[in-house]
Enzyme design. Structure first.
Site, mmCIF file in Angstrom:
data_model
loop_
_atom_site.group_PDB
_atom_site.id
_atom_site.type_symbol
_atom_site.label_atom_id
_atom_site.label_comp_id
_atom_site.label_asym_id
_atom_site.label_seq_id
_atom_site.Cartn_x
_atom_site.Cartn_y
_atom_site.Cartn_z
ATOM 1 N N GLY A 51 7.781 3.187 -7.643
ATOM 2 C CA GLY A 51 7.713 2.467 -6.359
ATOM 3 C C GLY A 51 8.643 1.558 -6.450
ATOM 4 N N THR A 52 9.126 0.918 -7.626
ATOM 5 C CA THR A 52 10.242 -0.064 -7.608
ATOM 6 C C THR A 52 11.524 0.494 -7.112
ATOM 7 O OG1 THR A 52 9.002 -1.133 -9.383
ATOM 8 C CG2 THR A 52 11.229 -1.742 -9.148
ATOM 9 N N ASN B 178 -1.038 -4.861 -2.369
ATOM 10 C CA ASN B 178 -1.799 -4.659 -3.861
ATOM 11 C C ASN B 178 -2.611 -5.507 -4.336
ATOM 12 O OD1 ASN B 178 1.140 -5.695 -3.318
ATOM 13 N ND2 ASN B 178 0.487 -6.340 -5.727
ATOM 14 N N SER C 222 4.308 5.827 -5.299
ATOM 15 C CA SER C 222 4.433 5.991 -6.630
ATOM 16 C C SER C 222 3.631 6.870 -7.338
ATOM 17 C CB SER C 222 4.241 4.414 -7.070
ATOM 18 O OG SER C 222 4.148 4.278 -8.491
ATOM 19 N N HIS D 151 1.901 6.982 -10.125
ATOM 20 C CA HIS D 151 1.005 6.440 -11.198
ATOM 21 C C HIS D 151 -0.213 5.626 -10.314
ATOM 22 C CE1 HIS D 151 2.105 2.111 -12.036
ATOM 23 N NE2 HIS D 151 3.337 2.650 -11.480
ATOM 24 N N CYS E 137 1.381 -7.037 -12.111
ATOM 25 C CA CYS E 137 2.951 -7.347 -12.653
ATOM 26 C C CYS E 137 3.188 -8.841 -12.805
ATOM 27 C CB CYS E 137 3.873 -6.723 -11.531
ATOM 28 S SG CYS E 137 3.749 -4.915 -11.229
HETATM 29 N N1 PLP Z 1 4.868 -1.807 -4.568
HETATM 30 C C1 PLP Z 1 3.540 -2.061 -4.521
HETATM 31 C C2 PLP Z 1 2.616 -2.382 -3.223
HETATM 32 C C3 PLP Z 1 2.966 -1.979 -5.832
HETATM 33 O O1 PLP Z 1 1.487 -2.329 -5.864
HETATM 34 C C4 PLP Z 1 3.703 -1.603 -6.917
HETATM 35 C C5 PLP Z 1 2.987 -1.585 -8.384
HETATM 36 O O2 PLP Z 1 1.765 -2.069 -8.492
HETATM 37 C C6 PLP Z 1 5.048 -1.061 -6.832
HETATM 38 C C7 PLP Z 1 5.652 -1.241 -5.353
HETATM 39 C C8 PLP Z 1 5.823 -0.781 -7.882
HETATM 40 O O3 PLP Z 1 5.804 0.464 -8.269
HETATM 41 P P1 PLP Z 1 6.152 1.306 -9.811
HETATM 42 O O4 PLP Z 1 4.959 0.750 -10.650
HETATM 43 O O5 PLP Z 1 5.841 2.692 -9.650
HETATM 44 O O6 PLP Z 1 7.537 0.898 -9.903
#
Ligand code: PLP
Length: 391
Positions: A71-72, A147, A195, A197, A322
């Site tokens: 996702g990042t 999230n 993403s 996971h 995070c």
């Molecule tokens: N965007 C949202 C809304 C998320 O909840 C997260 C992870 O918690 C991410 C992006 C980042 O995803 P990744 O952990 O795959 O980098």
């Protein structure tokens, strides 16, 4: 000791079917999808098969799928890739740090950035999006579901505004995938990130949907992988796992699994709140994804409650995973104008499709006891509530 996992918004376990689908790609089918020989061809076939599954999941063309590391990366590729110096970007103050911090960096690199506010329930107003549009607005980035609170954002209305005004629209659908139907045409987005996971695929793999004719500058330079949108040898087992997980997630949404599981979340929320005074649920009066509840328990420290529940076998999270460990209150709850003390006293419970009635019973038993215990120990709280009211 019994261990119950209620932190699915942080990560979800691999489904056995996903693991089985991936297994051969760690062993005998290990080829590089760019190689010409049969090992390479086999790997290429698997990547393309997974691409088709993800395209069906998002209702788009396979060529519009770009595999990423998660996702990042998808969020960064969308924001950095679709804007250039002098452009204006509109986003919100409740995005994941993958968007907020990327947008802050873009502001240092010559882009103009507007962070929109949200309501007290954590929802952005599409009229605010419309009002923020300027002649140089290039991109709108608004997440599909938050999230921390689960609040669903009005992405279809924002997609319509984007279409009307000719601005590109990115949505971070990381927390919506597997919980809401995802149809990129209905959403009206040019870019959408997910993403692996968060949908029972492995960590370290994801997808950015890039609508046909949407130009993005790559983040990495190297080979011509992913139609020159993302250089680097494909994460073959991860991509195969993501394809399988997307197929299972789509079936689950079509079969109404989310609706069934919403009843679990609602029962847990109601029963915990019925037992605990001076407590409540954030974003309770707006549409939320079925699996998330973010509860506040005044007069205690959320992190202390996370630890005390973990010692009893229940894994939950104090705000965004995070951001755990940071002493600042959650930026999402702050944007909702929740006072710092209450934001610090908030806990996120997030279920997955593997959650059971017994898991919820366990939380209903453990949480009121743990809250009562911590409040008993609090010098600020002592004597405010009859502890005996909690069994
Ligand atoms: N965007 C949202 C809304 C998320 O909840 C997260 C992870 O918690 C991410 C992006 C980042 O995803 P990744 O952990 O795959 O980098």
């Amino acid at each position: 000791m019994r261990r119950v996992y209620m932190d699915a918004n942080a990560t979800t376990p691999l489904l056995p079917e996903v693991f089985e689908a991936m297994r051969p790609y760690y062993t005998e089918r290990f080829g590089n999808a760019s190689s010409v020989h049969s090992f390479g061809q086999q790997a290429r076939g698997a990547v393309e098969q997974a691409r088709s599954c993800v395209a069906t999941f998002l209702h788009c063309r396979p060529a519009e799928i770009v595999f990423t590391s998660g996702g990042t990366e998808g969020d960064n590729l969308a924001l950095f890739g679709a804007t250039k110096p002098g452009d204006h970007l509109i986003t919100t103050s409740i995005e994941h740090h993958a968007v907020i911090h990327a947008a802050e960096r873009l502001a240092q690199c010559g882009r103009e950035v507007t962070f929109l506010p949200v309501s007290a329930e954590g929802v952005v107003d599409p009229d605010d999006v419309r009002r923020a549009i300027q002649p140089n607005t290039r991109l709108i980035s608004v997440m599909m579901a938050n999230n921390e609170t689960g609040a669903i954002q009005p992405v279809e209305e924002i997609g319509a505004i984007a279409a009307e005004t000719g601005v590109q629209f990115h949505t971070d659908a990381v927390q919506a995938a597997g919980k809401l139907p995802l149809d990129v045409a209905k959403i009206g987005c040019h870019l959408l990130s997910i993403s692996g996971h968060k949908i029972h695929a492995p960590q370290g793999v994801g997808v950015l949907f890039v609508r046909k004719d949407t130009k993005i500058e790559p983040l990495f330079y190297g080979g011509t992988h992913e139609r020159q949108r993302r250089a680097g040898t494909e994460n073959l087992p991860g991509i195969v796992g993501l394809g399988k997980a997307a197929e299972l997630a789509r079936k689950g949404v079509e079969e109404g699994v989310p609706e069934k599981l919403a009843a679990l979340r609602d029962r847990m929320e109601q029963e915990i709140l019925a037992c605990v005074g001076e407590a409540g649920a954030h974003s309770r009066h707006v549409r939320r994804v079925w699996n998330t509840t973010n509860l506040w328990f005044d007069h205690l420290e959320g992190e202390a409650l996370v630890i005390s529940l973990d010692l009893k076998g229940l894994a939950v999270s104090g705000g965004s995973a995070c951001a755990s460990g940071a002493s600042e209150p959650s930026h999402v709850l702050t944007a909702m104008r929740i006072a710092p003390a209450r934001a610090h006293a908030s806990l996120r419970f997030s279920l997955s499709k593997l959650s059971t009635e017994e898991d919820v019973d366990f939380a209903i038993e453990m949480v009121p006891k743990a809250v009562a215990k911590l409040r008993e120990l609090s010098p600020y709280y002592a004597g405010r509530l009859p502890v005996a009211s909690v069994s």
